[in-house]
Every structure is written in structure tokens, then in C-alpha cells.
Design a protein around this motif. Structure first.
Motif, mmCIF file in Angstrom:
data_model
loop_
_atom_site.group_PDB
_atom_site.id
_atom_site.type_symbol
_atom_site.label_atom_id
_atom_site.label_comp_id
_atom_site.label_asym_id
_atom_site.label_seq_id
_atom_site.Cartn_x
_atom_site.Cartn_y
_atom_site.Cartn_z
ATOM 1 N N ALA A 146 0.836 -1.196 0.000
ATOM 2 C CA ALA A 146 0.000 0.000 0.000
ATOM 3 C C ALA A 146 0.875 1.252 0.000
ATOM 4 N N ASP A 147 0.364 2.307 -0.693
ATOM 5 C CA ASP A 147 1.059 3.595 -0.679
ATOM 6 C C ASP A 147 0.029 4.690 -0.543
ATOM 7 N N ASN A 148 0.496 5.891 -0.255
ATOM 8 C CA ASN A 148 -0.402 7.033 -0.112
ATOM 9 C C ASN A 148 -0.251 8.003 -1.260
ATOM 10 N N GLY A 149 0.058 7.445 -2.429
ATOM 11 C CA GLY A 149 0.316 8.278 -3.591
ATOM 12 C C GLY A 149 -0.938 8.753 -4.280
ATOM 13 N N LYS A 150 -0.789 9.089 -5.544
ATOM 14 C CA LYS A 150 -1.866 9.700 -6.315
ATOM 15 C C LYS A 150 -2.856 8.692 -6.873
ATOM 16 N N GLY A 151 -2.561 7.408 -6.736
ATOM 17 C CA GLY A 151 -3.497 6.389 -7.217
ATOM 18 C C GLY A 151 -3.280 6.036 -8.676
ATOM 19 N N ILE A 152 -4.043 5.026 -9.114
ATOM 20 C CA ILE A 152 -3.934 4.533 -10.490
ATOM 21 C C ILE A 152 -5.220 4.860 -11.220
ATOM 22 N N PRO A 153 -5.159 5.493 -12.354
ATOM 23 C CA PRO A 153 -6.379 5.726 -13.141
ATOM 24 C C PRO A 153 -7.074 4.400 -13.444
#
Length: 1000
Positions: free
Chosen positions: A942-949
Motif C-alpha cells: 500500500a502507498d499514499n500516492g496519487k493512485g492509479i487511473p
């Protein structure tokens, strides 16, 4: 003293002469009585009564009719009843539409199955097409206006209304007047239902069953003095006169009387019947029953199609009169005694009857002769047998006697301790076997020295012997209280209860024409012995009683047996079927006092306990006379019963029998009432039925007249029912079609609909799976293409690295080495050579590092050195040092959870996910968790990034790159389920669940 003595002598002689004369007169009278009694014994009748306690609506009977369907209808002063011989079905004002009043005064038979009933209040009710209807003005009769009814043999109906006669017209559907111009005023004849009468000018007009007759009335019978008029079936006209007398016109003569007049029956089969008419024109039927004359005051008499006579009485209910099926010869008919034991038929066809306490009686050609102690009979007769010379051997309580050529002599050369002879058998000419309570004594006529007690082949005593027979093969069978024994070629074989014998207390042995032995016992029922196998029959398997004192077979294959409770009959075929396992029980027919027996208790234990004479009649000894059965007359007069399905209830709601019975899907219980119209012995009519489509065979239900079914599966069925009467004659089956409707979800249209929906779902699913398969195939193709491209790119990279880096450094090392080996190198100083060697060493170190990097990229060495879990932790530490993203781990030991050759896939999945986070996520934190729980392994990244379209989550390679495709493919190799949760701006969670730990 001398006088007195002489007087005593004279008185003694005189008394003896009187006794001899009296005996002579009594013997002559005895012969006359016997001849007359034997002839009259066959004319006895028995009656059976039904009253309101038996189901009749009321005990005053005003009409009896048997309709073409076989039912007996009985009209009473409280309704009309339909009778099947067992059950009354009552129709009255309270339960039947169309009946206006219950007090029926008369009932006559119309055309077909129509019934016409006349009520006391003047109404006419018609039963037509299974419905009752009280006629009104439209049918030519106003309410309460009728005063009588009559009919002829063709079913024409006449009624009396307004003192005039009207006839029913089927064409107009109404009553039309037939006599309205003669001026005669009619009233009903005294015997209801017979017709009407009127008078004028000393002329009597009688309209009797549709025929008008006139009679001249003598002047001594003034018309006002005539109270009632009646006409009998014999044509006699009866007048009830006001002075207490009554007149009868017979053969054109008027006879006057004040005492009841008896008229004989005109039927040849009932010549002993008489009909009595008193001064009030009340009738009484007189008939012989149990040797006394029985009287029934009656209103109507009807004979059914089985020749039973039905009598409707005035207050005593309904009677059925039948000939007695059993004739009894006892003291009243001239036997020497009433208590009968052995009964035997000799070679001439004469029947010998041992009577207690008086003597022995022989029946010969309809006459009887009795032997007593005066004729040389030693005592009470206990056994009878005939030898090959025609001599009759007689066992008694006081010794053994032989009757030869009309002379009886007692044998005096028997042992004094010889017990009572219970059975006698000629072993061979000149050798007589005597069965006693102590065994068998062999008596040799020609050599008394051989007389002795028979011993078994083991030398032991025989025990009690009460019956002995010679089998067809010559073997001798005997039995008593000690079981059953057979002597075959001098060898003894014994059977007891332990061997399958029903009881050790045996009373009879019978061998049929098939060589089957039937063993009757006192308390264990009947035994069948054939081919070494026993079959036992008791009350539990259908026998009337567990006592079988004698077994006699008739010409129709029935076995007749005697017991303490009477005589009973069973089909031998049914017995054989039980032995063969084809049926569970048998149906027996019993006979007792109602059938003519004076005492139902039969005698046995002294042989023979019954005999079959040359005419096929069966003689059984009883406590009061010898009971004689004629099977041919008992069984031959009965046709097959008529089976009728009376009603069907579906969930307690009556169904229409005019069409196939339909059972709705929500209806569960089906009740079918049926009957058999046989009136000779209706209580012994047995049934069997089957539900065709459900049952594989007939169900024997004996005397039950109702069938119950619950939760029948949907479908079409046919209920079939058959009946057999007491003679064993089976009817044709009566069939009833039944249709059970399925629930809507089992109907064809619903099934077709569901099938269509299923096909559509299957098609959609197939299309979905097909598209999914195409997508997977496309992904696999893309993966393969990218894998190949990746491999080629990796080869180019490795080639470039080997050429541009490692290759160049190896060239430098080579050139330095050549330089040192060359002329210039040798000319260098030591310092310069050392510097050159340091350069070679530096380049070699760099070459080694580059080689390790290339090797690591091909397969991390930590997998083999540290294990999978530690290798992943090392990977994360390396990534964390190379980027500003903070990586945290929580990794369980999973080194042994995957095969060694597949562990690289877990490593590459984590490596690929971490690379994606570093390259694309823009995250500041990431967490890698590997949890091992039971048989499952959870990998979460898990990460707290911008996500995947959303479009980049597809399995199909695209903008999502080779990474996600590779992750899915590698997870599939490990049977893992991949799940990606991501929202723009909220980070991404990659979860892979491996459902089971793979084998090592």
C-alpha cells in the motif's frame, strides 16, 4: 314269601317284555324320524337383522327395491337408505336437496334406476339420475295431494290423487289421469305400493300393479262394512270387515274367518315357508330356522338377484333370509348322542359317526342305523377305521371292537393296560396299528405272539399318538402331543416346534394331490410341509383361528378346517402364495351359528375328526351334532361382486365422479370410498386396489372399503379396485382416472420459461466468459510479446553493459597488461609499473562490481543465501535508501511456503510493485505486509500516492505498463487472487491472496 317271590318274577318278566316292545317301537319310530329329519334338515333358513342401531334411519320399513346398479334401497318413516350389504347411506330432508319429507309410506321401482316414493303427507318424490326431486304442479300433482302409488313390472308408475288414478308420462313429464269417467272413488290398497281399490253396487274394483280387476261382493258384505282391502301376489283378495272378521276370495269362493289364515309359499325352493294374514290384514312370514318356526311381521318382501330374501318389517327393521349353508344332524334328527367325535367314511361311501355317550351311527342312502352297548359296542367311540377286508375297527374307552358283516365283537386278547385307542390304521393286511396316549400298539390278526409296542429306530417310545395316515408313497405319518413323525423304510424322522412345526400338539395330517402335507395343530395354527421346508399360518397371517382339528379339501381347491370357534375355509392357492412369498396373508371365511351350526365348538383329538363323503360333502364333529357342509352349493351360487366407487373426497371436499378427478397442486389428501355389491356374505367380501402410475402391484386390504392417498406427485393416474366374495370369485376392476396438477413452477410453460431464461443466462455467461477468455488471451499474448520484447531488451541491455562497460574495462585491463609486457613497459620504473598495476586492479574491481550487478538483475543472490523473506526485506531496504519514500515492512517467514523454483515470482511481484511506487505513485510512504495465516498467505503493498487511473487497472497491457500484467501473470502461476484498490489522490492497495500453501 313264595307268592311274593313269584310275583317278583312275574313282574320282572313283564317289565322286560314291555322294555323289549318299547325298544322295538322306538327303533321303528327312530327310523321314521331319521328318514324324515334328514330330508327336512336341508330346508332350514337363517335370518340376519339390521335395525336403527345398525345404521337404518328407522325400524318401520315401507319399501325395498334393488336397482339395476345392484344397490338395495330401503324406505322408512324417517328417510330412505341405500345399502351395500355393510353400510347404509341415508338420504333425508336434512342432508339431501329434493326431499321434502322423511316419512315415506311406500316406494316402487320405475324405469331404469328410478325410484318413486310416496310420503304420508301426500307428496311424490322421484330419484332420477342420482338426484331426488319432489314433484309439483308442473308435473301434474299439487303438494300434499297424493294418496298412494303403485307400479308394474315394466316400471310404469301410477298415483292416486283426488280419489282418481293418474299415470306418469315420460313424454310429457307429468301425471295424466287414466280413470276419471267411471265415477269410482279410489283409495289405497292396504298393502302399500300394491295399488288402489273402489266399490260401487256390490262390485269391487281393484287396480293392482297397473291392472284393473272387478269382483262381485256377496250381499252379506255390505260396502260400508268393508274397512280395508288387500290383494296378494297369488291373486287372493282380502277384506277387513267391521265385525272383526275378514274375508278372502280364492278360486271364486269367499271364505270368512276371524283367526289368522296361513298360505303356503308358491316357490319350490321355499315350500316350508308360510304366510299368515290376520283379521286386520297384517301379514307375518313363517319359516323354519334352527328347527323352530320363526315369524316376522312384515310390510314388504323382495328377492335380490342372488336369491336372498329381504323382509321389511313393521317395527323390527330389515331382515335378510338365506338357506343355512351348514346342516346339522343331532339328537333331534335321530342321532344316538349329540357330542360327536370320530367321523369316518368307509369304502362303500357310508358315513360312520361316533356319538357320546350313546353309540355309533351309520348313514347309508339317507337312512341311519345306530349301534349301542346292546349291540356289543364296548363304550364311548374314540376311533374308526376300515381294513382291507371291509371290517370296521372301532376304538372305545372300554376296548376295541370289530364290526364285520353286521355283527360286532369285542377283542379280548389285548393287553389290559392298553390305553384308549385314539386312532387306527392298517399297516398291512393282517396288521393293525393302534394309536394311544402311550404310543402305537401293533396288533397281528394271524399271530398274536407278535403283538407289541412299536419302538422308534433308536429304541425309544413313541409317545402320545392321536392321528395316523398312510401317505401316497406308502410312508406312515403319525402325530399327537409329541410332535410329528414319519416312518420311511423303517426309519423314523421326527419334527417338533424346534424344527419348524407350528406346535407339538398336532391334531390333523392331510396330504394333498401335489404331495404337500398340511399339519393342523390345537394351538399353533396350520403348518405346510413341502420339500423339507415349513411354512406356518396363524391368526396373524389371516387364519380365523389357531386351532386346526381337521383339514378337508373341496373340489375347488379350498381347505376347510374345524376349530373351537367354528368351521372356516381358506383358498389353498393363497396358502401356497404365502409360502412362495407372493403375498403376506390369507383371507378366511368362517361359519358358525348364523350358518346353521347348533354349537360352534368342533371336536378333535380323536381320529378321524371329520370326513369327506362320496358326494363331496364335508362332515365335521361338534359338541352338538355333526355339521355337514356342501361346498358346491355354498360356493357355486355366487357370481362375482359388482364393484362401485361411491365417492371421492379431495381435502374433505366431494369430487365429481362424472369426469376424471382433478387434484389441485395445493390439495394434499385424497380419500376414495368404494364398495362391492354382494349380499350373500357381504361382510366377507375382500378388496385389493392399486394406483396405476404409483403402485407396482395390487395392495391387498382385506375388508377395508376406503383408500387414502397423501401428497401424490403431479401426473395422471388410474385408481383400480377389485373385490372377491366369500366363494373366492374376483370381480373385474373398477377404474377411476385421477389427475394431479403440478404447481405453477412445475407446469410446462413455466419450465419452458425457466429453460429460456437459463439458456439466455448461459448464453450471456458464455459470451462473458468468451470475452473474458479473449481478454485473457489478449493479455497473455501481450504479456508474451512484452516478455519477448523484455527479454530482447534485457539481452540488449546486458549486451550493451557487457560491451560498453565490462567489455571496455576488460580491454583497458588487457591493454595495461600488454603495455607492461611490451618494450616500453619493461623500460618503466618501478613506480610507473606499480601505478599501472593499480589501474589494472581498479578496472578489475569495477568489472567485478558490474558483473555482480548484471547477475543480481538476473537473479538476486539473496534468495539463495538469505531466503525469500530476508531477500524481500533487503530489497525494501535498498529501495528505501535509493529514494525519499519511507518504506515499512511487516513480513512473516514464508521461506517454506513456496517451492524453490517459484519463489522468484513472489520476489519479482514485490520488486515490480516497489518500482511502480517509486516511479509512478508520487507517494511519501509505503508499507509492505506479508501475513501467513493457516493455509493462506496475504501479500499487501500500500502507498499514499496519487493512485492509479481506472483504465490502467486492466489486465490488458496499455498505459498501465508491463508491471501490472506481469504481477497478475506471476500471481496466476502461484494460484493467487489479485485485487487492486485505488482512487485518484488516495493511494493504492495491491492485495494478493494465495488460498492454499503450495506443496514443497
Amino acid at each position: 314269601m313264595g307268592y311274593n317271590h313269584g310275583s317278583r318274577i312275574i313282574r320282572t318278566i313283564s317289565r322286560r317284555l314291555r322294555e323289549q316292545a318299547l325298544r322295538y317301537v322306538l327303533r321303528c319310530l327312530f327310523a321314521f324320524i331319521i328318514f324324515g329329519s334328514l330330508a327336512s334338515a336341508e330346508n332350514q333358513f337363517r335370518s340376519t337383522q339390521w335395525t336403527a342401531d345398525s345404521g337404518l334411519p328407522q325400524n318401520i320399513i315401507r319399501g325395498i327395491v334393488q336397482t339395476p346398479d345392484g344397490y338395495l334401497w330401503v324406505a322408512t318413516l324417517n328417510g330412505v337408505a341405500r345399502f351395500d350389504g355393510v353400510r347404509f347411506t341415508v338420504f333425508d330432508k336434512s342432508n339431501t336437496p329434493g326431499i321434502a319429507a322423511n316419512r315415506f309410506a311406500a316406494m316402487v321401482h320405475g324405469v331404469g334406476g328410478d325410484l318413486w316414493l310416496y310420503t304420508e303427507n301426500g307428496n311424490i318424490t322421484r330419484y332420477h339420475n342420482h338426484e331426488f326431486h319432489t314433484l309439483g304442479s308442473s308435473e301434474g300433482i299439487t303438494p300434499d295431494s297424493a294418496h298412494g302409488i303403485t307400479a308394474d313390472n315394466q316400471g310404469n308408475i301410477w298415483i292416486l290423487r283426488d280419489q282418481k288414478i293418474f299415470k306418469w308420462s315420460d313424454g310429457s313429464g307429468r301425471f295424466d289421469p287414466v280413470t276419471n269417467s267411471d265415477g269410482i272413488q279410489y283409495i289405497g290398497l292396504n298393502w302399500d305400493g300394491t295399488g288402489f281399490w273402489g266399490a260401487r253396487d256390490q262390485t269391487l274394483y281393484c287396480f293392482f300393479h297397473g291392472k284393473l280387476a272387478t269382483y262381485t261382493i256377496p250381499g252379506r258384505f255390505p260396502l260400508p262394512d268393508i274397512k280395508k282391502v288387500a290383494v296378494g301376489n297369488d291373486g287372493a283378495v282380502w277384506l277387513d270387515l267391521s265385525d272383526g272378521h275378514f274375508a278372502r276370495l280364492l278360486d271364486d269362493k269367499w271364505l270368512v274367518s276371524s283367526e289368522p289364515v296361513q298360505r303356503p309359499s308358491l316357490q319350490q325352493t321355499r315350500t316350508s315357508w308360510k304366510f299368515s294374514v290376520d283379521n286386520h290384514l297384517d301379514r307375518t312370514l313363517l319359516f323354519p330356522s334352527e328347527e323352530v318356526e320363526r315369524g316376522i311381521r312384515y310390510n314388504t318382501i323382495v328377492e335380490d338377484d342372488e336369491h336372498n330374501v329381504w323382509v321389511g318389517s313393521e317395527g323390527q327393521g330389515l331382515y335378510r333370509i338365506q338357506p343355512q349353508t351348514i346342516h346339522v344332524y343331532s339328537v333331534r334328527q335321530g342321532l344316538a348322542g349329540a357330542n360327536i367325535y370320530p367321523v369316518y367314511q368307509d369304502s362303500h361311501g357310508d358315513i360312520w359317526v361316533g356319538t357320546w355317550p350313546a353309540g355309533l351311527t351309520r348313514f347309508h342312502d339317507g337312512t341311519a342305523k345306530t349301534y349301542t352297548e346292546r349291540d356289543g359296542l364296548p363304550g364311548l367311540v374314540t376311533a374308526l377305521a376300515e381294513d382291507s377286508s371291509g371290517n370296521l375297527w372301532i376304538g372305545t374307552h372300554s376296548g376295541l371292537a370289530v364290526l364285520s358283516q353286521g355283527r360286532m365283537r369285542k377283542l379280548n386278547d389285548l393287553p389290559r393296560n392298553l390305553a384308549v385307542t385314539q386312532t387306527i390304521l392298517e399297516k398291512e393286511p393282517g396288521v393293525i396299528m393302534l394309536g394311544t396316549p402311550n404310543g402305537i400298539y401293533e396288533y397281528f390278526l394271524n399271530d398274536k405272539r407278535k403283538n407289541s409296542w412299536l419302538k422308534s429306530s433308536q429304541g425309544s417310545s413313541i409317545g402320545d399318538v392321536r392321528v395316523m395316515i398312510r401317505a401316497r408313497d406308502g410312508d406312515i405319518w403319525f402325530a399327537g402331543y409329541s410332535g410329528l413323525t414319519r416312518i420311511h423304510n423303517g426309519e423314523f424322522t421326527r419334527w417338533t416346534e424346534h424344527d419348524g412345526l407350528p406346535s407339538n400338539n398336532v391334531r390333523s395330517i392331510y396330504e394333498d394331490t401335489q404331495g404337500v402335507f398340511w399339519i393342523g395343530t390345537y394351538d399353533g395354527g396350520l403348518g405346510r410341509f413341502s420339500e423339507g421346508r415349513w411354512t406356518r399360518y396363524t391368526q396373524k397371517t389371516g387364519l380365523f383361528d389357531n386351532g386346526v382339528f381337521q383339514t378337508l379339501e373341496d373340489s375347488q381347491g379350498n381347505l376347510w378346517m374345524s376349530s373351537n370357534r367354528g368351521i372356516y375355509r381358506v383358498s389353498k392357492q393363497q396358502l401356497n402364495d404365502v409360502a412362495a412369498g407372493k403375498r403376506r396373508d390369507v383371507i378366511t371365511v368362517s361359519y358358525g351359528r348364523a350358518d346353521g351350526m347348533l354349537n360352534v365348538e368342533c371336536n378333535g383329538g380323536l381320529w378321524p375328526a371329520g370326513a369327506k363323503d362320496k358326494d363331496g360333502r364335508l362332515w365335521f364333529p361338534t359338541q352338538e351334532g355333526v355339521a355337514v357342509v356342501e361346498p358346491e352349493s355354498v360356493l357355486g351360487s355366487q357370481g362375482s361382486p359388482r364393484v362401485v366407487i361411491e365417492s371421492v373426497d379431495v381435502d374433505q371436499t366431494p369430487a365429481n365422479l362424472g369426469k376424471p378427478v382433478t387434484v389441485a397442486s395445493d390439495q394434499k389428501n385424497l380419500e376414495i370410498r368404494y364398495t362391492a355389491l354382494s349380499f350373500t356374505r357381504p361382510e366377507q367380501v375382500a378388496f385389493r386396489y392399486m394406483m396405476d402410475g404409483l403402485d407396482s402391484d395390487w395392495q391387498d386390504v382385506e375388508y377395508r372399503r376406503t383408500a387414502y392417498f397423501s401428497h401424490l406427485p403431479p401426473g395422471s393416474y388410474t385408481f383400480r379396485v377389485m373385490a372377491t366374495n366369500s366363494a373366492g370369485v374376483w370381480s373385474e376392476s373398477q377404474d377411476l382416472p385421477i389427475r394431479v396438477l403440478p404447481p405453477f413452477y412445475r407446469t410446462p410453460w413455466f419450465i419452458a420459461l425457466i429453460a429460456g431464461v437459463l439458456l439466455a443466462v448461459i448464453y450471456i455467461f458464455w459470451r462473458f466468459k468468451l470475452d473474458q477468455l479473449k481478454e485473457i488471451q489478449a493479455a497473455q499474448k501481450a504479456f508474451s510479446q512484452q516478455m519477448i520484447a523484455s527479454q530482447e531488451g534485457e539481452r540488449r541491455r546486458i549486451s550493451a553493459e557487457l560491451h560498453d562497460s565490462l567489455g571496455q574495462r576488460l580491454i583497458i585491463i588487457k591493454n595495461h597488461a600488454l603495455f607492461l609486457l611490451g618494450k616500453k613497459g619493461r623500460q618503466q620504473s618501478d613506480g610507473e609499473r606499480l601505478q599501472t598495476l593499480e589501474e589494472i586492479n581498479s578496472e578489475a574491481s569495477l568489472a567485478i562490481d558490474e558483473t555482480r550487478t548484471i547477475s543480481y538483475n538476473l537473479r538476486p543472490f539473496q534468495l539463495d543465501r538469505l531466503g525469500l523473506s530476508k531477500a524481500i526485506e533487503a530489497l525494501i531496504r535498498s529501495a528505501s535508501r535509493a529514494t525519499e519514500i519511507h518504506f515499512s515492512t511487516d513480513i512473516d517467514d514464508i521461506d517454506q511456503s513456496f517451492p524453490e523454483d517459484l519463489r522468484i515470482n513472489i520476489y519479482r511481484i514485490v520488486q515490480e510493485a516497489v518500482n511502480n511506487i517509486i516511479k509512478h505513485s508520487g507517494a511519501s510512504e509505503a508499507k509492505i505486509r506479508i501475513e501467513k495465516s493457516g493455509g493462506r498467505i496475504l501479500l499487501s503493498i500500500a502507498d499514499n500516492g496519487k493512485g492509479i487511473p481506472a483504465e490502467q487497472k486492466s489486465s490488458v497491457p496499455g498505459k498501465g505498463g508491463f508491471g501490472l500484467v506481469g504481477i497478475r501473470e506471476r500471481a496466476a502461476v502461484l494460484r493467487g487472487l489479485v485485487k487492486i484498490q485505488s482512487r485518484t489522490g488516495s493511494g493504492t492497495v495491491l492485495t494478493i491472496v494465495f488460498d492454499s500453501i503450495l506443496p514443497k
